[in-house]
Scaffold this motif. Structure first.
Motif, PDB file in Angstrom:
ATOM      1  N   PRO A 199      -8.394  -3.962 -12.829  1.00  0.00           N
ATOM      2  CA  PRO A 199      -8.945  -2.910 -11.977  1.00  0.00           C
ATOM      3  C   PRO A 199      -8.398  -1.531 -12.325  1.00  0.00           C
ATOM      4  O   PRO A 199      -7.420  -1.398 -13.069  1.00  0.00           O
ATOM      5  N   SER A 200      -9.031  -0.513 -11.767  1.00  0.00           N
ATOM      6  CA  SER A 200      -8.524   0.846 -11.879  1.00  0.00           C
ATOM      7  C   SER A 200      -7.211   0.960 -11.110  1.00  0.00           C
ATOM      8  O   SER A 200      -7.017   0.305 -10.088  1.00  0.00           O
ATOM      9  N   SER A 201      -6.300   1.805 -11.599  1.00  0.00           N
ATOM     10  CA  SER A 201      -5.008   1.982 -10.923  1.00  0.00           C
ATOM     11  C   SER A 201      -5.170   2.654  -9.566  1.00  0.00           C
ATOM     12  O   SER A 201      -4.243   2.663  -8.765  1.00  0.00           O
ATOM     13  N   ALA A 202      -6.368   3.228  -9.304  1.00  0.00           N
ATOM     14  CA  ALA A 202      -6.606   3.911  -8.029  1.00  0.00           C
ATOM     15  C   ALA A 202      -7.021   2.959  -6.914  1.00  0.00           C
ATOM     16  O   ALA A 202      -7.039   3.340  -5.747  1.00  0.00           O
ATOM     17  N   ILE A 203      -7.360   1.721  -7.251  1.00  0.00           N
ATOM     18  CA  ILE A 203      -7.820   0.764  -6.243  1.00  0.00           C
ATOM     19  C   ILE A 203      -6.703   0.449  -5.253  1.00  0.00           C
ATOM     20  O   ILE A 203      -5.557   0.234  -5.632  1.00  0.00           O
ATOM     21  N   LYS A 204      -7.051   0.428  -3.963  1.00  0.00           N
ATOM     22  CA  LYS A 204      -6.060   0.270  -2.900  1.00  0.00           C
ATOM     23  C   LYS A 204      -6.170  -1.093  -2.229  1.00  0.00           C
ATOM     24  O   LYS A 204      -7.275  -1.580  -1.965  1.00  0.00           O
ATOM     25  N   ASN A 205      -5.007  -1.680  -1.947  1.00  0.00           N
ATOM     26  CA  ASN A 205      -4.918  -2.957  -1.262  1.00  0.00           C
ATOM     27  C   ASN A 205      -3.838  -2.875  -0.189  1.00  0.00           C
ATOM     28  O   ASN A 205      -2.918  -2.064  -0.284  1.00  0.00           O
ATOM     29  N   PRO A 206      -3.919  -3.726   0.825  1.00  0.00           N
ATOM     30  CA  PRO A 206      -2.858  -3.754   1.839  1.00  0.00           C
ATOM     31  C   PRO A 206      -1.648  -4.543   1.345  1.00  0.00           C
ATOM     32  O   PRO A 206      -1.796  -5.609   0.752  1.00  0.00           O
ATOM     33  N   TYR A 207      -0.456  -4.017   1.601  1.00  0.00           N
ATOM     34  CA  TYR A 207       0.787  -4.689   1.213  1.00  0.00           C
ATOM     35  C   TYR A 207       1.684  -4.822   2.441  1.00  0.00           C
ATOM     36  O   TYR A 207       1.724  -3.929   3.293  1.00  0.00           O
ATOM     37  N   ILE A 221       6.784   8.101   1.067  1.00  0.00           N
ATOM     38  CA  ILE A 221       5.317   8.128   1.057  1.00  0.00           C
ATOM     39  C   ILE A 221       4.794   9.559   1.214  1.00  0.00           C
ATOM     40  O   ILE A 221       3.717   9.893   0.719  1.00  0.00           O
ATOM     41  N   ASP A 222       5.557  10.420   1.894  1.00  0.00           N
ATOM     42  CA  ASP A 222       5.169  11.833   1.979  1.00  0.00           C
ATOM     43  C   ASP A 222       5.223  12.481   0.602  1.00  0.00           C
ATOM     44  O   ASP A 222       4.337  13.266   0.234  1.00  0.00           O
ATOM     45  N   SER A 223       6.260  12.163  -0.168  1.00  0.00           N
ATOM     46  CA  SER A 223       6.410  12.752  -1.501  1.00  0.00           C
ATOM     47  C   SER A 223       5.316  12.265  -2.449  1.00  0.00           C
ATOM     48  O   SER A 223       4.944  12.956  -3.395  1.00  0.00           O
ATOM     49  N   LEU A 224       4.790  11.059  -2.193  1.00  0.00           N
ATOM     50  CA  LEU A 224       3.700  10.515  -3.012  1.00  0.00           C
ATOM     51  C   LEU A 224       2.325  10.956  -2.522  1.00  0.00           C
ATOM     52  O   LEU A 224       1.310  10.637  -3.148  1.00  0.00           O
ATOM     53  N   GLY A 225       2.286  11.665  -1.393  1.00  0.00           N
ATOM     54  CA  GLY A 225       1.007  12.128  -0.847  1.00  0.00           C
ATOM     55  C   GLY A 225       0.198  11.032  -0.191  1.00  0.00           C
ATOM     56  O   GLY A 225      -1.024  11.149  -0.048  1.00  0.00           O
ATOM     57  N   ILE A 226       0.854   9.949   0.232  1.00  0.00           N
ATOM     58  CA  ILE A 226       0.158   8.835   0.889  1.00  0.00           C
ATOM     59  C   ILE A 226      -0.062   9.183   2.355  1.00  0.00           C
ATOM     60  O   ILE A 226       0.880   9.494   3.082  1.00  0.00           O
ATOM     61  N   LYS A 227      -1.319   9.108   2.781  1.00  0.00           N
ATOM     62  CA  LYS A 227      -1.662   9.506   4.143  1.00  0.00           C
ATOM     63  C   LYS A 227      -2.036   8.328   5.040  1.00  0.00           C
ATOM     64  O   LYS A 227      -2.468   8.516   6.164  1.00  0.00           O
ATOM     65  N   GLU A 228      -1.873   7.111   4.504  1.00  0.00           N
ATOM     66  CA  GLU A 228      -2.215   5.929   5.296  1.00  0.00           C
ATOM     67  C   GLU A 228      -1.222   5.737   6.439  1.00  0.00           C
ATOM     68  O   GLU A 228      -0.029   6.045   6.307  1.00  0.00           O
ATOM     69  N   LYS A 248      -0.995   2.107  -8.427  1.00  0.00           N
ATOM     70  CA  LYS A 248      -0.072   3.117  -8.938  1.00  0.00           C
ATOM     71  C   LYS A 248       0.992   3.463  -7.902  1.00  0.00           C
ATOM     72  O   LYS A 248       2.188   3.561  -8.220  1.00  0.00           O
ATOM     73  N   GLU A 249       0.579   3.644  -6.638  1.00  0.00           N
ATOM     74  CA  GLU A 249       1.527   3.969  -5.569  1.00  0.00           C
ATOM     75  C   GLU A 249       2.491   2.812  -5.317  1.00  0.00           C
ATOM     76  O   GLU A 249       3.697   3.015  -5.105  1.00  0.00           O
ATOM     77  N   HIS A 250       1.947   1.599  -5.353  1.00  0.00           N
ATOM     78  CA  HIS A 250       2.788   0.423  -5.120  1.00  0.00           C
ATOM     79  C   HIS A 250       3.847   0.280  -6.213  1.00  0.00           C
ATOM     80  O   HIS A 250       5.019  -0.052  -5.930  1.00  0.00           O
ATOM     81  N   ASP A 251       3.482   0.527  -7.462  1.00  0.00           N
ATOM     82  CA  ASP A 251       4.440   0.422  -8.559  1.00  0.00           C
ATOM     83  C   ASP A 251       5.578   1.423  -8.404  1.00  0.00           C
ATOM     84  O   ASP A 251       6.730   1.131  -8.758  1.00  0.00           O
ATOM     85  N   LYS A 252       5.272   2.609  -7.863  1.00  0.00           N
ATOM     86  CA  LYS A 252       6.309   3.618  -7.680  1.00  0.00           C
ATOM     87  C   LYS A 252       7.266   3.240  -6.546  1.00  0.00           C
ATOM     88  O   LYS A 252       8.468   3.473  -6.635  1.00  0.00           O
ATOM     89  N   ASN A 258      15.293   1.090  -1.535  1.00  0.00           N
ATOM     90  CA  ASN A 258      15.033   0.965  -0.101  1.00  0.00           C
ATOM     91  C   ASN A 258      14.135  -0.229   0.216  1.00  0.00           C
ATOM     92  O   ASN A 258      14.054  -0.678   1.344  1.00  0.00           O
ATOM     93  N   LEU A 259      13.468  -0.748  -0.812  1.00  0.00           N
ATOM     94  CA  LEU A 259      12.507  -1.831  -0.622  1.00  0.00           C
ATOM     95  C   LEU A 259      13.167  -3.186  -0.864  1.00  0.00           C
ATOM     96  O   LEU A 259      13.710  -3.448  -1.934  1.00  0.00           O
ATOM     97  N   GLU A 260      13.144  -4.049   0.151  1.00  0.00           N
ATOM     98  CA  GLU A 260      13.724  -5.383   0.033  1.00  0.00           C
ATOM     99  C   GLU A 260      12.736  -6.400  -0.523  1.00  0.00           C
ATOM    100  O   GLU A 260      13.089  -7.254  -1.324  1.00  0.00           O
ATOM    101  N   ASN A 261      11.483  -6.277  -0.095  1.00  0.00           N
ATOM    102  CA  ASN A 261      10.489  -7.245  -0.550  1.00  0.00           C
ATOM    103  C   ASN A 261       9.096  -6.645  -0.362  1.00  0.00           C
ATOM    104  O   ASN A 261       8.869  -5.827   0.530  1.00  0.00           O
ATOM    105  N   THR A 262       8.160  -7.045  -1.220  1.00  0.00           N
ATOM    106  CA  THR A 262       6.772  -6.601  -1.096  1.00  0.00           C
ATOM    107  C   THR A 262       5.837  -7.725  -1.525  1.00  0.00           C
ATOM    108  O   THR A 262       6.128  -8.466  -2.467  1.00  0.00           O
TER     109      THR A 262
END
Length: 398
Positions: A199-207, A221-228, A248-252, A258-262
């Motif tokens: 898929p395109s790196s822009a495709i969004k999924n729930p995590y 998420i503010d620094s990444l510009g995520i508004k969800e 792309k956002e998930h990989d970053k 700070n992330l324990e599990n995803t």
């Protein structure tokens, strides 16, 4: 003198136009396009010549003004009908590829333009017909049968396209499977013909994320510009949340200490109980677990049984325009008992890039070729809440 000069110019113009036509027919698809250009040029030149013959200066000037008006009228209508279209994106179902407020340019030459099926599908002409009360009664009817001119290319996986979901209601989605493909969803991952779909790196999924600090996550998420919006869950050891992210956002975020599990948040909504597009009551189809599904292709034969009947019943009724019924294990098309059916056109399977927030083929079924308008080429400009987004000006769409 002027007449001799005109024929002198035409004498050399015809070989040039003929050469251009030959080159166009050899190197340019579709073949009808260079021919149409030649006809337009010749018609324009000959029309002006005929107007120049008019001796009365006032009449000649008036006729020329009318001609220019009609020429602009016809050309603008032809360009909108056969070459390019402009549409506004109203929803967030295609984020992050397209966002609400984007004004997109649609290329109709790629797949070939559809010929209008009523006067209400012809630019400017539709306004004239709308003024007539009797004509307006047929606004939702097709006056002529479906025909499409040849295009420069064929539909491909990954194309972002515009299609007509219902009369006058247009939708933008991404094609993930073309006619003849077999697709399968397994825990949210899509495979086409038993190969993983890239898929395109822009495709969004729930995590679903487990983090040490919610405050730190908010800053990230503010620094990444995520508004969800963050969806919270109760957890004694960690703060657990659900967040819709692009690959792309998930990989970053994934590399953060700070992330324990995803993990992907898999949908468990049983489509068979609410939406009977592909499944029956004894299957467990969900938005993230579905298939295998074979996308119908022109000339494809299916043998009627409980599985194929439930998988293709909607497309047969809605788009093949036949009645399809089952009585005591026997199958009928247009009240005739049959054991197989042959499809009359190509279809595709489309999805929104914002997978959780998209009403697409998982809900509405396969999209027929006759409903496809064209391929989204680029974002012309974008504006939302009276704010112009300069970073999206003439942005290409992939």
């Amino acid at each position: 003198m002027q007449t001799n000069l005109f024929f002198y110019k035409v004498k050399y113009l015809f070989p040039i136009l003929l050469l251009g036509l030959v080159i166009g027919l050899i190197f340019f698809r579709p073949y009808w396009f260079p021919l149409a250009i030649i006809i337009i040029i010749l018609g324009y030149i000959l029309s002006l010549k005929l107007i120049s013959i008019i001796k009365n200066a006032r009449i000649r000037k008036a006729v020329k003004i009318v001609f220019y008006f009609l020429f602009i009228f016809i050309m603008s209508s032809a360009i909108k009908s056969f070459v390019l279209g402009i549409y506004i994106i109203p929803s967030n179902s295609m984020e992050n590829t397209l966002i609400p407020g984007d004004v997109v340019l649609v290329n109709k030459l790629v797949y070939g333009p559809k010929l209008p099926r009523s006067p209400f599908e012809i630019s400017w002409v539709d306004i004239l017909f709308s003024m007539n009360d009797k004509a307006r009664e047929s606004i939702k009817k097709h006056w002529w049968s479906y025909k499409r001119l040849s295009g420069t290319d064929y539909m491909n996986q990954g194309d972002v396209l515009i299609y007509e979901l219902s009369q006058g209601f247009f939708v933008v989605k991404r094609c993930v499977a073309i006619a003849g493909d077999t697709l399968t969803f397994t825990n949210g991952e899509l495979s086409i013909n038993k190969e993983e779909y890239v898929p395109s790196s822009a495709i969004k999924n729930p995590y679903r994320l487990k983090v040490k600090s919610i405050d730190k996550l908010r800053n990230q998420i503010d620094s990444l510009g995520i508004k969800e919006k963050i969806k919270y869950f109760n957890n004694k050891k960690y703060d657990e949340i659900e967040l819709i992210l692009s690959y792309k956002e998930h990989d970053k975020l994934k590399v953060s200490s700070n992330l324990e599990n995803t993990e992907r948040a898999i949908d468990t909504f049983n489509l068979s109980k609410e939406v009977s597009v592909f499944s029956t009551d004894d299957t467990n189809y969900t938005l993230d677990n579905m298939g295998p599904l074979i996308v119908p292709k022109n000339g494809m034969k299916i043998y009627m049984n409980a599985n194929t009947y439930n998988m293709y019943r909607k497309v047969l009724i809605d788009h093949e325009k036949v009645t399809c019924t089952e009585v005591d294990g026997e199958y009928y098309i247009n009240n005739l008992k049959i054991n197989h059916y042959i499809f009359g056109q190509d279809y595709c399977f489309v999805m929104g890039d914002n997978r959780r927030k998209s009403i697409d083929s998982r809900y509405v079924g396969f999209i027929p070729e006759e409903n496809i308008v064209g391929k989204v080429q680029s974002v012309l400009f974008s504006s939302n809440d009276n704010e112009f987004r300069w970073d999206r000006l003439f942005k290409s769409v992939n």
